[in-house]
Scaffold this active site. Structure first.
Site, PDB file in Angstrom:
ATOM      1  N   ALA A  64       1.062  -1.188  -0.088  1.00  0.00           N
ATOM      2  CA  ALA A  64      -0.095  -0.131   0.039  1.00  0.00           C
ATOM      3  C   ALA A  64       0.845   1.354   0.231  1.00  0.00           C
ATOM      4  O   ALA A  64       0.919   2.151   0.696  1.00  0.00           O
ATOM      5  CB  ALA A  64      -0.876   0.169   1.280  1.00  0.00           C
TER       6      ALA A  64
ATOM      7  N   CYS B 181      -7.623   3.977  -9.611  1.00  0.00           N
ATOM      8  CA  CYS B 181      -7.653   5.074  -8.816  1.00  0.00           C
ATOM      9  C   CYS B 181      -9.049   5.508  -8.483  1.00  0.00           C
ATOM     10  O   CYS B 181      -9.844   5.344  -9.447  1.00  0.00           O
ATOM     11  CB  CYS B 181      -6.768   6.178  -9.292  1.00  0.00           C
ATOM     12  SG  CYS B 181      -5.037   5.804  -9.422  1.00  0.00           S
TER      13      CYS B 181
ATOM     14  N   LYS C 144      -4.107   0.180 -17.939  1.00  0.00           N
ATOM     15  CA  LYS C 144      -4.089  -0.818 -17.086  1.00  0.00           C
ATOM     16  C   LYS C 144      -5.370  -1.035 -16.030  1.00  0.00           C
ATOM     17  O   LYS C 144      -5.656  -0.331 -15.486  1.00  0.00           O
ATOM     18  CB  LYS C 144      -2.885  -0.222 -16.017  1.00  0.00           C
ATOM     19  CG  LYS C 144      -2.369  -1.598 -15.190  1.00  0.00           C
ATOM     20  CD  LYS C 144      -1.126  -1.144 -14.379  1.00  0.00           C
ATOM     21  CE  LYS C 144      -0.581  -2.220 -13.698  1.00  0.00           C
ATOM     22  NZ  LYS C 144       0.752  -1.984 -12.947  1.00  0.00           N
TER      23      LYS C 144
ATOM     24  N   ASN D 279      -3.490  -5.496 -12.660  1.00  0.00           N
ATOM     25  CA  ASN D 279      -3.105  -4.888 -11.346  1.00  0.00           C
ATOM     26  C   ASN D 279      -3.286  -5.602 -10.161  1.00  0.00           C
ATOM     27  O   ASN D 279      -3.895  -6.912 -10.222  1.00  0.00           O
ATOM     28  CB  ASN D 279      -3.785  -3.383 -11.173  1.00  0.00           C
ATOM     29  CG  ASN D 279      -3.029  -2.367 -10.590  1.00  0.00           C
ATOM     30  OD1 ASN D 279      -2.193  -2.641  -9.783  1.00  0.00           O
ATOM     31  ND2 ASN D 279      -3.255  -0.882 -11.069  1.00  0.00           N
TER      32      ASN D 279
ATOM     33  N   GLY E 248       1.378 -10.412 -13.424  1.00  0.00           N
ATOM     34  CA  GLY E 248       0.737 -11.150 -12.311  1.00  0.00           C
ATOM     35  C   GLY E 248       1.539 -12.335 -12.028  1.00  0.00           C
ATOM     36  O   GLY E 248       1.030 -13.458 -12.276  1.00  0.00           O
TER      37      GLY E 248
END
Length: 301
Positions: A67, A128, A163, A190, A241
């Site tokens: 984070a 976002c 993305k 993501n 990933g």
């Protein structure tokens, strides 16, 4: 070993992912930038951001949680301080990752980058929260995603790759929305929203409470999503990933990816991107694959 994504040619399909490779210059003495396909910068915002408080990154079973909070120096400082150095040390493909908490934020970043030399394309982070519309994440709401992509594409002088967030019920639909909005390519996935708790203190192990899960633990899910998206859209797909070895790159490409990004692996081995690129070349030679692009969609599914 060359592949083309949205009209941009890469010398290898192995690309360093955003947030794991700094601004590129930090790795010049660790790996040969000319041996990899390219790299994606840390996410660039309109103004500098300090990110979230620590602890903000932890190891998990077969992966990691972070984070970081999109810490970055801001687009103006990147153009003034990092880009000139990049031009001096390498001609590798540079992809600028763009984000913002409003569409106007993203547009300002793109407009600042449009006149900067040495950038091949933009990667628009759709994960976002849109602070002007109640915090709904752009990449989880089709109308918001379409508007974000359409307006950013309209402002961009370079190819635009979007993305995608994996935290949706239909990743194929979101890819279609991005393509309809004008995206030249999509990259996925993501990180997955996740939580870890310290059982002794009973508190979250990340100060932000939740973080993004990445690494080998998410690879099978990411693979499924890349396959679904490759069937849903006609634009190039860049998969990521849990890519830690050449065979992982091969697997993503067989599922439908034109190229792959390497992220978490670079934390364990700063030379991972170069090693995977070299390993992919050896794999192709050993399996008599004359052109690596022939692997895209080659799985018998």
């Amino acid at each position: 070993m060359r592949v083309t994504v949205a009209g941009v040619e890469f010398r290898s399909p192995v690309i360093a992912a955003s947030g794991t490779f700094g601004y590129g210059v930090e790795f010049e003495e660790i790996i040969s930038l000319d041996k990899i396909g390219g790299f994606v910068t840390k996410g660039l915002s309109r103004e500098p951001m300090a990110g979230n408080p620590a602890p903000r990154i932890i190891e998990t079973a077969a992966g990691m949680m972070n984070a970081i909070g999109l810490q970055n120096m801001g687009v103006k400082a990147f153009i003034a301080e990092k880009l000139p150095k990049l031009k001096q040390i390498s001609d590798t493909v540079v992809i600028a990752n763009v984000f913002g908490f409003t569409i106007e934020d993203c547009l300002e970043v793109i407009q600042a980058l449009n006149d900067a030399p040495g950038i091949a394309m933009y990667e628009l982070n759709a994960s976002c929260p849109n602070t002007s519309h109640g915090g709904m994440v752009f990449g989880t709401d089709p109308p918001q995603l379409w508007e974000l992509v359409a307006r950013c594409k309209g402002a961009s002088k370079r190819p635009l790759m979007v993305k995608l967030s994996p935290n949706v019920t239909n990743i194929g639909l979101m890819a279609q929305v991005a393509a309809d909005g004008g995206a030249d390519a999509v990259s996925l996935v993501n990180t997955f929203v996740s939580l870890a708790i310290d059982v002794e203190t009973r508190r979250p192990r990340i100060a932000n409470i939740t973080g993004g899960l990445s690494g080998p633990a998410i690879k099978p899910i990411a693979m499924r999503m890349v396959h679904e998206v490759s069937k849903a859209v006609k634009i190039p797909v860049v998969g990521m990933g849990g890519v830690v070895r050449a065979e992982d790159a091969v697997e993503f490409m067989m599922a439908g990816a034109t190229a792959v990004q390497v992220g978490t692996a670079s934390y364990a081995d700063p030379r991972a991107v170069e090693n995977i690129a070299n390993g992919l070349k050896r794999w192709c030679a050993a399996h008599e694959v004359a052109e690596v692009r022939a692997l895209t969609g080659a799985a018998l599914l």
